[in-house]
Design a protein around this motif. Sequence first.
Motif, PDB file in Angstrom:
ATOM      1  N   VAL A  72      15.946   3.562  -3.721  1.00 59.39           N
ATOM      2  CA  VAL A  72      16.470   2.286  -3.210  1.00 59.39           C
ATOM      3  C   VAL A  72      16.567   1.272  -4.345  1.00 59.39           C
ATOM      4  CG1 VAL A  72      15.983   0.343  -1.637  1.00 59.39           C
ATOM      5  CG2 VAL A  72      15.521   2.704  -0.904  1.00 59.39           C
ATOM      6  N   THR A  73      17.693   0.566  -4.390  1.00 57.01           N
ATOM      7  CA  THR A  73      17.824  -0.565  -5.322  1.00 57.01           C
ATOM      8  C   THR A  73      17.236  -1.771  -4.607  1.00 57.01           C
ATOM      9  OG1 THR A  73      19.806   0.405  -6.282  1.00 57.01           O
ATOM     10  CG2 THR A  73      19.480  -1.956  -6.636  1.00 57.01           C
ATOM     11  N   PHE A  74      16.063  -2.155  -5.052  1.00 60.90           N
ATOM     12  CA  PHE A  74      15.289  -3.146  -4.281  1.00 60.90           C
ATOM     13  C   PHE A  74      15.521  -4.541  -4.851  1.00 60.90           C
ATOM     14  CE2 PHE A  74      11.396  -5.219  -2.678  1.00 60.90           C
ATOM     15  CZ  PHE A  74      11.476  -4.838  -1.350  1.00 60.90           C
ATOM     16  N   LEU A  75      16.370  -5.313  -4.166  1.00 57.52           N
ATOM     17  CA  LEU A  75      16.679  -6.682  -4.623  1.00 57.52           C
ATOM     18  C   LEU A  75      16.220  -7.684  -3.570  1.00 57.52           C
ATOM     19  CD1 LEU A  75      20.214  -5.932  -6.133  1.00 57.52           C
ATOM     20  CD2 LEU A  75      18.134  -6.504  -7.414  1.00 57.52           C
ATOM     21  N   ASN A  76      15.147  -7.336  -2.866  1.00 55.55           N
ATOM     22  CA  ASN A  76      14.609  -8.242  -1.845  1.00 55.55           C
ATOM     23  C   ASN A  76      13.108  -8.428  -2.005  1.00 55.55           C
ATOM     24  OD1 ASN A  76      14.168  -9.890   0.259  1.00 55.55           O
ATOM     25  ND2 ASN A  76      14.675  -8.410   1.877  1.00 55.55           N
ATOM     26  N   HIS A  77      12.678  -8.814  -3.190  1.00 55.24           N
ATOM     27  CA  HIS A  77      11.262  -9.131  -3.370  1.00 55.24           C
ATOM     28  C   HIS A  77      10.876 -10.329  -2.486  1.00 55.24           C
ATOM     29  CE1 HIS A  77       7.563  -8.774  -5.773  1.00 55.24           C
ATOM     30  NE2 HIS A  77       7.447 -10.065  -5.547  1.00 55.24           N
ATOM     31  N   GLY A  78      11.852 -11.201  -2.229  1.00 52.01           N
ATOM     32  CA  GLY A  78      11.559 -12.457  -1.526  1.00 52.01           C
ATOM     33  C   GLY A  78      11.003 -12.290  -0.129  1.00 52.01           C
ATOM     34  N   SER A  79      11.386 -11.248   0.595  1.00 51.17           N
ATOM     35  CA  SER A  79      10.936 -11.166   1.990  1.00 51.17           C
ATOM     36  C   SER A  79       9.443 -10.890   2.118  1.00 51.17           C
ATOM     37  CB  SER A  79      11.727 -10.100   2.751  1.00 51.17           C
ATOM     38  OG  SER A  79      12.985 -10.624   3.119  1.00 51.17           O
ATOM     39  N   PHE A  80       8.968  -9.834   1.460  1.00 52.61           N
ATOM     40  CA  PHE A  80       7.552  -9.476   1.625  1.00 52.61           C
ATOM     41  C   PHE A  80       6.869  -9.146   0.307  1.00 52.61           C
ATOM     42  CE2 PHE A  80       9.778  -8.008   5.548  1.00 52.61           C
ATOM     43  CZ  PHE A  80       9.230  -8.937   6.427  1.00 52.61           C
ATOM     44  N   GLY A  81       7.520  -9.389  -0.821  1.00 45.64           N
ATOM     45  CA  GLY A  81       6.940  -9.071  -2.118  1.00 45.64           C
ATOM     46  C   GLY A  81       6.909  -7.571  -2.352  1.00 45.64           C
ATOM     47  N   ALA A  82       6.249  -7.166  -3.406  1.00 47.94           N
ATOM     48  CA  ALA A  82       5.985  -5.752  -3.729  1.00 47.94           C
ATOM     49  C   ALA A  82       4.792  -5.777  -4.670  1.00 47.94           C
ATOM     50  CB  ALA A  82       7.190  -5.109  -4.405  1.00 47.94           C
ATOM     51  N   CYS A  83       3.927  -4.778  -4.493  1.00 45.95           N
ATOM     52  CA  CYS A  83       2.627  -4.828  -5.170  1.00 45.95           C
ATOM     53  C   CYS A  83       2.555  -3.729  -6.238  1.00 45.95           C
ATOM     54  CB  CYS A  83       1.563  -4.592  -4.091  1.00 45.95           C
ATOM     55  SG  CYS A  83      -0.107  -4.742  -4.667  1.00 45.95           S
ATOM     56  N   PRO A  84       2.131  -4.052  -7.461  1.00 42.05           N
ATOM     57  CA  PRO A  84       1.993  -3.005  -8.479  1.00 42.05           C
ATOM     58  C   PRO A  84       0.921  -1.991  -8.068  1.00 42.05           C
ATOM     59  CG  PRO A  84       1.771  -5.205  -9.458  1.00 42.05           C
ATOM     60  CD  PRO A  84       1.747  -5.379  -7.983  1.00 42.05           C
ATOM     61  N   ARG A  85       1.125  -0.772  -8.528  1.00 44.91           N
ATOM     62  CA  ARG A  85       0.200   0.314  -8.199  1.00 44.91           C
ATOM     63  C   ARG A  85      -1.260  -0.054  -8.500  1.00 44.91           C
ATOM     64  NH1 ARG A  85       1.828   5.577  -7.916  1.00 44.91           N
ATOM     65  NH2 ARG A  85       3.790   4.952  -8.845  1.00 44.91           N
ATOM     66  N   ASP A  86      -1.515  -0.633  -9.679  1.00 45.35           N
ATOM     67  CA  ASP A  86      -2.937  -0.841 -10.011  1.00 45.35           C
ATOM     68  C   ASP A  86      -3.558  -1.992  -9.219  1.00 45.35           C
ATOM     69  OD1 ASP A  86      -2.331  -3.094 -11.510  1.00 45.35           O
ATOM     70  OD2 ASP A  86      -2.834  -2.208 -13.445  1.00 45.35           O
ATOM     71  N   VAL A  87      -2.741  -2.943  -8.770  1.00 46.77           N
ATOM     72  CA  VAL A  87      -3.269  -4.011  -7.901  1.00 46.77           C
ATOM     73  C   VAL A  87      -3.566  -3.418  -6.519  1.00 46.77           C
ATOM     74  CG1 VAL A  87      -2.794  -6.260  -6.854  1.00 46.77           C
ATOM     75  CG2 VAL A  87      -2.016  -5.782  -9.191  1.00 46.77           C
ATOM     76  N   PHE A  88      -2.661  -2.550  -6.065  1.00 43.74           N
ATOM     77  CA  PHE A  88      -2.852  -1.856  -4.783  1.00 43.74           C
ATOM     78  C   PHE A  88      -4.132  -1.001  -4.836  1.00 43.74           C
ATOM     79  CE2 PHE A  88      -1.639   1.576  -1.736  1.00 43.74           C
ATOM     80  CZ  PHE A  88      -1.434   0.777  -0.615  1.00 43.74           C
ATOM     81  N   GLU A  89      -4.343  -0.345  -5.980  1.00 44.66           N
ATOM     82  CA  GLU A  89      -5.558   0.479  -6.112  1.00 44.66           C
ATOM     83  C   GLU A  89      -6.814  -0.392  -6.151  1.00 44.66           C
ATOM     84  OE1 GLU A  89      -3.361   4.271  -8.245  1.00 44.66           O
ATOM     85  OE2 GLU A  89      -4.579   2.943  -9.494  1.00 44.66           O
ATOM     86  N   THR A  90      -6.687  -1.577  -6.733  1.00 43.98           N
ATOM     87  CA  THR A  90      -7.822  -2.518  -6.702  1.00 43.98           C
ATOM     88  C   THR A  90      -8.173  -2.851  -5.253  1.00 43.98           C
ATOM     89  OG1 THR A  90      -7.188  -3.470  -8.812  1.00 43.98           O
ATOM     90  CG2 THR A  90      -8.591  -4.830  -7.417  1.00 43.98           C
ATOM     91  N   GLN A  91      -7.125  -3.115  -4.456  1.00 42.89           N
ATOM     92  CA  GLN A  91      -7.368  -3.405  -3.038  1.00 42.89           C
ATOM     93  C   GLN A  91      -8.074  -2.230  -2.356  1.00 42.89           C
ATOM     94  OE1 GLN A  91      -3.900  -3.360  -0.539  1.00 42.89           O
ATOM     95  NE2 GLN A  91      -4.809  -4.710   0.987  1.00 42.89           N
ATOM     96  N   GLN A  92      -7.637  -1.013  -2.664  1.00 46.48           N
ATOM     97  CA  GLN A  92      -8.260   0.157  -2.038  1.00 46.48           C
ATOM     98  C   GLN A  92      -9.709   0.340  -2.502  1.00 46.48           C
ATOM     99  OE1 GLN A  92      -5.171   2.978  -3.123  1.00 46.48           O
ATOM    100  NE2 GLN A  92      -4.531   3.084  -0.997  1.00 46.48           N
ATOM    101  N   ARG A  93      -9.963  -0.008  -3.767  1.00 43.42           N
ATOM    102  CA  ARG A  93     -11.367   0.080  -4.255  1.00 43.42           C
ATOM    103  C   ARG A  93     -12.258  -0.892  -3.496  1.00 43.42           C
ATOM    104  NH1 ARG A  93      -9.111   1.071  -9.274  1.00 43.42           N
ATOM    105  NH2 ARG A  93      -9.167  -1.108  -9.912  1.00 43.42           N
ATOM    106  N   TRP A  94     -11.740  -2.104  -3.245  1.00 45.98           N
ATOM    107  CA  TRP A  94     -12.528  -3.065  -2.460  1.00 45.98           C
ATOM    108  C   TRP A  94     -12.776  -2.523  -1.052  1.00 45.98           C
ATOM    109  CZ3 TRP A  94     -15.361  -6.298  -4.830  1.00 45.98           C
ATOM    110  CH2 TRP A  94     -14.912  -7.046  -5.927  1.00 45.98           C
ATOM    111  N   GLN A  95     -11.752  -1.892  -0.492  1.00 48.98           N
ATOM    112  CA  GLN A  95     -11.911  -1.368   0.880  1.00 48.98           C
ATOM    113  C   GLN A  95     -12.964  -0.269   0.911  1.00 48.98           C
ATOM    114  OE1 GLN A  95      -7.731  -0.562   1.520  1.00 48.98           O
ATOM    115  NE2 GLN A  95      -7.584  -2.238   3.010  1.00 48.98           N
TER     116      GLN A  95
END
Length: 390
Positions: free
Chosen positions: A17-40
């Motif tokens: 997908v050519t993703f040109l809609n960051h504005g609606s809900f953002g997008a999270c980098p892999r390592d930030v997402f993994e940080t969230q999972q580590r906290w969980q």
Amino acid sequence: MTPPDRMRELFLLDPQVTFLNHGSFGACPRDVFETQQRWQLEMERNPVAFLGRRSAQLLSYARAVLGSTLGASGEHLVFVPNATTGVNIVARSFALRPGDEVLSTDMEYGACDATWQHVCAQHGAHYRKVEIPLPFEREEFVARVMAATTKRTRLIFTSHITSTTALVFPVADLCRAARERGIVTLVDGAHAPGQIAVDLNAIGADFYTANCHKWLCAPKGAGFLHARPEHHGSLDATVISWGYAEGVTGHVGFDAYLGSSLFERRLQWQGTRDIAAWLSVPAAIEFQARHNWPAVRENCHALARHALDTLTRRHGLQPIARDADWAQMVAIPVPPQDADGLRERLFGESAIEIPVTSHAGQLFVRISVQGYNTPDDVERLLAAPALQQE
Ligand SMILES: Cc1ncc(COP(=O)(O)O)c(C=O)c1O
């Protein structure tokens, strides 16, 4: 600066997908997402220690980091799941009387308009909108809004960056003018942190709410509400919880219920919930710092401007604002047509995720260009069959 094609690999987005809609809900980098999972994971290892005993201190640290990047004290902000919640907290707490007026613009986000309409109706107050004509004239914005105030105007509500038109409003000037007239201000900064430099103290709004999950690239469910200290005591949480209890005896040692101020106590603990997205905000800030985000923003702005220039020339339409009035997101006017049809064609034929917005009868393709977008992404949009018509 990390090149966009390398940056793309650092995000979890579908490569098809050519993703040109960051504005609606953002997008999270892999390592930030993994940080969230580590906290969980850490939470699940001992939920009592994590939520009951450690969360207050962990949240306080995350608020301090966020505050320091936004020119504010962490003690003057609380995490909320999203900007909609921030607007709701202020609207539902604000002591409106019959006949009072909340003044806004005709470019506000629909859910926030609905909030104010509902709350004003409950109090016999009025929610009124000032028309902001297009093309946008930044120099006239403050005078125009202030000219519409009356003796009844108690609060001005405005976006920092608008949703359908992607304009950056001069909110610091507006907040200063409102303050001189004794009018309270609430700024909806949903799209601002991460996309433009935000200095909350310099803006001087009475209340400022925003998302971290959009342009700061934090996990979904991370937003904040900042309030000047004189308002801390008047804010009610949307969920009444321990912060309202007279005493917390019987739960000695659960620091989460306490907090170091009434503001924190009432607004930060809302019952048991997952706080991992909030705790990951420092990782998102650190990600952007590591990848030289000021340079990323400039690059993205240039790509968005190229899309705007090409499509407006092709369709013989005029941009609705000048270059300095927008950042990484821009509303590109397109000829009249079926808006849903255009969006569906762009996705169905060209696998391009991009919203089609409208304001005052004008349709726009609202492009968001984020660090992971390459020049090829923009060229694919410009080559899309759905955008070739006269
Ligand atoms: C200007 C504006 N305000 C508020 C919101 C609401 O954001 P959220 O759904 O994260 O609360 C949006 C969402 O796109 C927005 O564009």
